[in-house]
Design a protein around this motif. Structure first.
Motif, PDB file in Angstrom:
ATOM      1  N   GLN A 127      37.622  29.555  32.138  1.00  0.00           N
ATOM      2  CA  GLN A 127      37.690  30.664  33.080  1.00  0.00           C
ATOM      3  C   GLN A 127      36.759  30.459  34.267  1.00  0.00           C
ATOM      4  OE1 GLN A 127      38.427  35.050  32.027  1.00  0.00           O
ATOM      5  NE2 GLN A 127      36.226  34.864  31.973  1.00  0.00           N
ATOM      6  N   TRP A 128      37.299  30.689  35.472  1.00  0.00           N
ATOM      7  CA  TRP A 128      36.493  30.710  36.672  1.00  0.00           C
ATOM      8  C   TRP A 128      35.826  32.072  36.792  1.00  0.00           C
ATOM      9  CZ3 TRP A 128      36.460  26.791  40.668  1.00  0.00           C
ATOM     10  CH2 TRP A 128      37.252  25.679  40.369  1.00  0.00           C
ATOM     11  N   GLN A 129      34.746  32.133  37.572  1.00  0.00           N
ATOM     12  CA  GLN A 129      34.057  33.392  37.799  1.00  0.00           C
ATOM     13  C   GLN A 129      33.773  33.556  39.288  1.00  0.00           C
ATOM     14  OE1 GLN A 129      30.579  33.006  35.274  1.00  0.00           O
ATOM     15  NE2 GLN A 129      31.555  34.171  33.641  1.00  0.00           N
ATOM     16  N   ASP A 131      31.522  35.832  41.749  1.00  0.00           N
ATOM     17  CA  ASP A 131      30.385  36.750  41.790  1.00  0.00           C
ATOM     18  C   ASP A 131      30.227  37.262  43.216  1.00  0.00           C
ATOM     19  OD1 ASP A 131      27.962  38.061  41.769  1.00  0.00           O
ATOM     20  OD2 ASP A 131      26.948  36.574  40.522  1.00  0.00           O
ATOM     21  N   GLU A 156      38.301  37.554  46.824  1.00  0.00           N
ATOM     22  CA  GLU A 156      38.324  38.897  46.238  1.00  0.00           C
ATOM     23  C   GLU A 156      39.751  39.454  46.217  1.00  0.00           C
ATOM     24  OE1 GLU A 156      33.842  40.627  47.147  1.00  0.00           O
ATOM     25  OE2 GLU A 156      35.445  40.925  48.618  1.00  0.00           O
ATOM     26  N   ALA A 159      41.507  37.756  43.433  1.00  0.00           N
ATOM     27  CA  ALA A 159      40.949  38.084  42.122  1.00  0.00           C
ATOM     28  C   ALA A 159      41.500  39.384  41.547  1.00  0.00           C
ATOM     29  CB  ALA A 159      39.418  38.176  42.208  1.00  0.00           C
ATOM     30  N   PRO A 221      42.675  31.392  35.113  1.00  0.00           N
ATOM     31  CA  PRO A 221      41.956  32.599  34.665  1.00  0.00           C
ATOM     32  C   PRO A 221      40.700  32.802  35.497  1.00  0.00           C
ATOM     33  CG  PRO A 221      42.656  31.301  32.786  1.00  0.00           C
ATOM     34  CD  PRO A 221      42.926  30.456  33.997  1.00  0.00           C
ATOM     35  N   LEU A 222      40.490  34.040  35.943  1.00  0.00           N
ATOM     36  CA  LEU A 222      39.373  34.330  36.842  1.00  0.00           C
ATOM     37  C   LEU A 222      38.725  35.649  36.453  1.00  0.00           C
ATOM     38  CD1 LEU A 222      37.740  33.752  39.460  1.00  0.00           C
ATOM     39  CD2 LEU A 222      39.529  34.998  40.706  1.00  0.00           C
ATOM     40  N   GLU A 223      37.423  35.619  36.214  1.00  0.00           N
ATOM     41  CA  GLU A 223      36.649  36.833  35.962  1.00  0.00           C
ATOM     42  C   GLU A 223      35.917  37.189  37.252  1.00  0.00           C
ATOM     43  OE1 GLU A 223      33.089  38.490  33.003  1.00  0.00           O
ATOM     44  OE2 GLU A 223      33.495  36.352  33.158  1.00  0.00           O
ATOM     45  N   TRP A 224      36.046  38.429  37.646  1.00  0.00           N
ATOM     46  CA  TRP A 224      35.446  38.889  38.905  1.00  0.00           C
ATOM     47  C   TRP A 224      34.420  39.970  38.602  1.00  0.00           C
ATOM     48  CZ3 TRP A 224      38.408  42.500  42.755  1.00  0.00           C
ATOM     49  CH2 TRP A 224      37.619  42.726  43.896  1.00  0.00           C
ATOM     50  N   PHE A 225      33.196  39.768  39.066  1.00  0.00           N
ATOM     51  CA  PHE A 225      32.187  40.811  38.869  1.00  0.00           C
ATOM     52  C   PHE A 225      31.314  40.898  40.117  1.00  0.00           C
ATOM     53  CE2 PHE A 225      30.821  36.839  36.985  1.00  0.00           C
ATOM     54  CZ  PHE A 225      29.539  36.653  37.438  1.00  0.00           C
ATOM     55  N   GLN A 228      33.152  45.144  43.555  1.00  0.00           N
ATOM     56  CA  GLN A 228      34.609  45.048  43.541  1.00  0.00           C
ATOM     57  C   GLN A 228      35.242  46.164  44.353  1.00  0.00           C
ATOM     58  OE1 GLN A 228      36.178  44.491  39.607  1.00  0.00           O
ATOM     59  NE2 GLN A 228      34.643  43.017  39.060  1.00  0.00           N
TER      60      GLN A 228
END
Length: 230
Positions: A127-129, A131, A156, A159, A221-225, A228
């Motif tokens: 998974q990519w992230q 930030d 963004e 994402a 797959p990408l997790e965005w935090f 947002q």
């Protein structure tokens, strides 16, 4: 090389070794045990392990001498469990490459938590992230690339729904521009530079696809935090 296990326990006291291996196995980890450095050397000729639980006071070569001699072991997670618990001994173990240091008798629950933390660190996910607070994109291998404001705004948008096409007009508005007057070549140049930067700094191809005359998609797959707000 044969099977790669989660944990190899190197402990000469059979009851302790069996207890540690048994508990870790019950917790869902693949684990094996040997009674000496020499046995571990022979075991590694046919297998591999991500984490070592190592007693220092072993018959034959000591665990500490082994760590100091085998610098390649520092690529693994190393947890020392030993009867030697003075401050100087703990420091020596840390200098030799230990990630954790437990004095016997060892709490097996606490030990298993240390094993989990090391495995999480050593086993990269897929998974990519993204930030938004730090303005970075992180690859599955844990490497970061710093983003410009425009690159961050673009990612963004992608994402919100990884794998789905995001129309150019949506991205242009996120960039603070008017889709009717925006020169799309600016976005193409930005994307080309971003792809090159990711390839050079992260060593992988950017998972960003262009859908001709429509838009773009982040195809991994990408997790965005972070912040947002789009």
């Amino acid at each position: 090389m044969g099977t790669t296990l989660d944990v190899l326990v190197i402990e000469d006291e059979a009851d302790i070794r069996d207890a540690v291996v048994g508990f870790l196995s019950q917790m869902g980890y693949s684990a094996a045990g040997v009674g000496s450095v020499e046995a571990a050397e022979a075991w590694f000729e046919r297998h591999d392990a991500m984490v070592l639980v190592l007693d220092l006071g072993l018959p034959g070569e000591s665990g500490l001498d082994w760590l100091q001699r085998r610098s390649d072991l520092r690529d693994k997670g190393i947890i020392i469990e030993t009867a030697a618990g003075s401050e100087s001994e703990r420091i020596t173990g840390r200098v030799a490459g230990a990630d954790g240091y437990f004095v016997k008798p060892v709490n097996l629950v606490e030990l298993s938590i240390s094993v989990k933390n090391l495995l999480d660190r050593l086993q990269p996910g897929d998974q990519w992230q993204l930030d938004s607070l730090a303005w970075v994109l992180r690859s599955p291998a844990g490497k970061n690339v710093k983003l410009t404001a425009s690159e961050l705004a673009l990612l963004e948008c992608l994402a919100i729904r990884p794998g789905s096409i995001v129309e150019r007009a949506t991205i242009i508005r996120r960039l603070g521009a008017d889709p009717d007057t925006y020169d799309i070549r600016r976005m193409e140049v930005m994307l080309r530079r971003l792809r090159v930067k990711i390839a050079e700094q992260l060593g992988v191809e950017a998972p960003i696809s262009t859908v001709r005359a429509t838009g773009y998609a982040f195809t991994a797959p990408l997790e965005w935090f972070g912040d947002q707000v789009v």
